[in-house]
Design a protein around this motif. Structure first.
Motif, PDB file in Angstrom:
ATOM      1  N   ASP A  52       0.722  -1.164   0.033  1.00 13.01           N
ATOM      2  CA  ASP A  52      -0.085   0.120   0.095  1.00 13.01           C
ATOM      3  C   ASP A  52       0.879   1.223   0.114  1.00 13.01           C
ATOM      4  N   SER A  53       0.467   2.334  -1.044  1.00 10.32           N
ATOM      5  CA  SER A  53       1.386   3.524  -1.026  1.00 10.32           C
ATOM      6  C   SER A  53       0.672   4.443  -0.019  1.00 10.32           C
ATOM      7  N   SER A  54       1.376   5.344   0.462  1.00 12.19           N
ATOM      8  CA  SER A  54       0.957   6.527   1.429  1.00 12.19           C
ATOM      9  C   SER A  54       0.764   7.677   0.415  1.00 12.19           C
ATOM     10  N   ILE A  55       0.863   7.828  -0.425  1.00 14.66           N
ATOM     11  CA  ILE A  55       0.420   8.647  -1.841  1.00 14.66           C
ATOM     12  C   ILE A  55      -0.969   8.843  -1.901  1.00 14.66           C
ATOM     13  N   THR A  56      -1.453   9.923  -1.617  1.00 18.35           N
ATOM     14  CA  THR A  56      -3.070  10.160  -1.808  1.00 18.35           C
ATOM     15  C   THR A  56      -3.457  10.948  -2.892  1.00 18.35           C
ATOM     16  N   ASP A  57      -2.508  11.470  -3.701  1.00 13.32           N
ATOM     17  CA  ASP A  57      -2.951  12.363  -4.913  1.00 13.32           C
ATOM     18  C   ASP A  57      -3.737  11.484  -5.551  1.00 13.32           C
ATOM     19  N   ALA A  58      -5.058  12.084  -6.427  1.00  6.13           N
ATOM     20  CA  ALA A  58      -5.684  11.468  -7.044  1.00  6.13           C
ATOM     21  C   ALA A  58      -5.111  11.116  -8.374  1.00  6.13           C
ATOM     22  N   GLY A  59      -4.256  11.750  -8.744  1.00  6.94           N
ATOM     23  CA  GLY A  59      -3.437  11.446 -10.288  1.00  6.94           C
ATOM     24  C   GLY A  59      -2.420  10.378  -9.978  1.00  6.94           C
ATOM     25  N   PHE A  60      -2.290   9.887  -8.990  1.00  5.00           N
ATOM     26  CA  PHE A  60      -1.323   8.523  -8.805  1.00  5.00           C
ATOM     27  C   PHE A  60      -2.118   7.188  -8.656  1.00  5.00           C
ATOM     28  N   PHE A  61      -1.642   6.350  -9.746  1.00  8.67           N
ATOM     29  CA  PHE A  61      -2.177   5.198  -9.839  1.00  8.67           C
ATOM     30  C   PHE A  61      -1.307   3.985  -9.165  1.00  8.67           C
ATOM     31  N   GLY A  62      -0.270   4.465  -8.941  1.00 10.64           N
ATOM     32  CA  GLY A  62       0.877   3.152  -8.490  1.00 10.64           C
ATOM     33  C   GLY A  62       2.136   3.503  -9.195  1.00 10.64           C
ATOM     34  N   ALA A  63       3.039   2.531  -8.584  1.00  8.87           N
ATOM     35  CA  ALA A  63       4.462   2.557  -9.212  1.00  8.87           C
ATOM     36  C   ALA A  63       4.947   1.168  -9.026  1.00  8.87           C
ATOM     37  N   LEU A  64       5.658   0.783 -10.237  1.00 10.39           N
ATOM     38  CA  LEU A  64       6.286  -0.284 -10.023  1.00 10.39           C
ATOM     39  C   LEU A  64       7.907   0.010  -9.845  1.00 10.39           C
ATOM     40  N   VAL A  65       8.506  -0.678  -8.907  1.00  8.67           N
ATOM     41  CA  VAL A  65       9.869  -0.174  -8.431  1.00  8.67           C
ATOM     42  C   VAL A  65      10.581  -1.565  -8.551  1.00  8.67           C
ATOM     43  N   GLU A  66      11.637  -1.594  -9.183  1.00 11.90           N
ATOM     44  CA  GLU A  66      12.833  -2.713  -9.239  1.00 11.90           C
ATOM     45  C   GLU A  66      13.953  -2.239  -8.315  1.00 11.90           C
ATOM     46  N   ARG A  67      14.265  -3.123  -7.299  1.00  8.40           N
ATOM     47  CA  ARG A  67      15.265  -2.523  -6.329  1.00  8.40           C
ATOM     48  C   ARG A  67      16.555  -3.191  -7.064  1.00  8.40           C
ATOM     49  N   PRO A  95      -1.252  -3.780 -24.972  1.00  9.13           N
ATOM     50  CA  PRO A  95      -1.526  -2.447 -25.768  1.00  9.13           C
ATOM     51  C   PRO A  95      -0.896  -1.088 -24.610  1.00  9.13           C
ATOM     52  N   PRO A  96      -0.838   0.038 -25.468  1.00  7.52           N
ATOM     53  CA  PRO A  96      -0.178   0.958 -24.712  1.00  7.52           C
ATOM     54  C   PRO A  96      -1.107   1.557 -23.673  1.00  7.52           C
ATOM     55  N   VAL A  97      -0.582   2.191 -22.658  1.00  6.81           N
ATOM     56  CA  VAL A  97      -1.574   2.835 -21.639  1.00  6.81           C
ATOM     57  C   VAL A  97      -2.391   3.936 -22.388  1.00  6.81           C
ATOM     58  N   PRO A  98      -3.967   3.965 -22.290  1.00  5.38           N
ATOM     59  CA  PRO A  98      -4.589   4.809 -23.039  1.00  5.38           C
ATOM     60  C   PRO A  98      -4.446   6.246 -22.394  1.00  5.38           C
ATOM     61  N   ALA A  99      -4.530   7.205 -23.166  1.00  2.71           N
ATOM     62  CA  ALA A  99      -4.617   8.559 -22.805  1.00  2.71           C
ATOM     63  C   ALA A  99      -5.804   8.856 -22.126  1.00  2.71           C
ATOM     64  N   PRO A 100      -6.007   9.982 -20.966  1.00  5.48           N
ATOM     65  CA  PRO A 100      -4.781  10.916 -20.582  1.00  5.48           C
ATOM     66  C   PRO A 100      -3.786  10.190 -19.740  1.00  5.48           C
ATOM     67  N   LEU A 101      -3.696   8.991 -19.449  1.00  5.85           N
ATOM     68  CA  LEU A 101      -2.759   8.250 -18.420  1.00  5.85           C
ATOM     69  C   LEU A 101      -1.501   8.217 -19.190  1.00  5.85           C
ATOM     70  N   GLU A 102      -0.362   8.343 -18.115  1.00 11.47           N
ATOM     71  CA  GLU A 102       0.939   8.085 -18.838  1.00 11.47           C
ATOM     72  C   GLU A 102       1.862   7.421 -17.882  1.00 11.47           C
ATOM     73  N   VAL A 103       2.648   6.423 -18.476  1.00  5.41           N
ATOM     74  CA  VAL A 103       3.621   5.985 -17.608  1.00  5.41           C
ATOM     75  C   VAL A 103       4.960   6.719 -17.576  1.00  5.41           C
ATOM     76  N   THR A 104       5.474   7.149 -16.355  1.00  3.66           N
ATOM     77  CA  THR A 104       6.821   7.751 -16.222  1.00  3.66           C
ATOM     78  C   THR A 104       7.896   6.600 -15.748  1.00  3.66           C
ATOM     79  N   ARG A 105       9.068   6.923 -16.340  1.00  2.90           N
ATOM     80  CA  ARG A 105       9.963   5.950 -16.014  1.00  2.90           C
ATOM     81  C   ARG A 105      11.278   6.928 -15.531  1.00  2.90           C
ATOM     82  N   VAL A 106      11.572   6.549 -14.300  1.00  4.12           N
ATOM     83  CA  VAL A 106      12.618   7.498 -13.477  1.00  4.12           C
ATOM     84  C   VAL A 106      13.898   6.559 -13.279  1.00  4.12           C
TER      85      VAL A 106
END
Length: 98
Positions: A37-52, A87-98
């Protein structure tokens, strides 16, 4: 990555059908991804996949979302983050790589 027998494509990655049809807990187990569970409460945040650094993977998802939203976002993040054939993520969603 280790996947269950019969779920992978010739490249050793889960097929689109497996990604979309497998119950999420079973999919996460097959892909060796820990759900937290994430502590991020921003409505625009849907999740994050992290590779350690050690190669382990964590899928961090916000709480309080509908089962449908959480399930859909998890599968989109897994597909994108693991480079799966989907299939790619539908607009207006986007996946950001960091």
């Amino acid at each position: 990555m280790t996947v269950s027998q019969g779920c992978s494509s010739p490249q050793g990655k889960p097929s689109p059908d497996y990604l979309l049809d497998t119950p999420l807990p079973q999919l996460l187990n097959a892909l060796d991804v820990e759900l937290v569970d994430s502590s991020i409460t921003d409505a625009g945040f849907f999740g994050a996949l992290v590779e350690r650094r050690d190669g382990s993977r964590v899928l961090s998802m916000p709480v309080g979302r509908s089962v449908f939203e959480r399930n859909t976002a998890a599968r989109m993040l897994l597909a994108e983050g693991l480079g799966l054939d989907a299939p790619p993520v539908p607009a207006p969603l986007e996946v950001t790589r960091v």
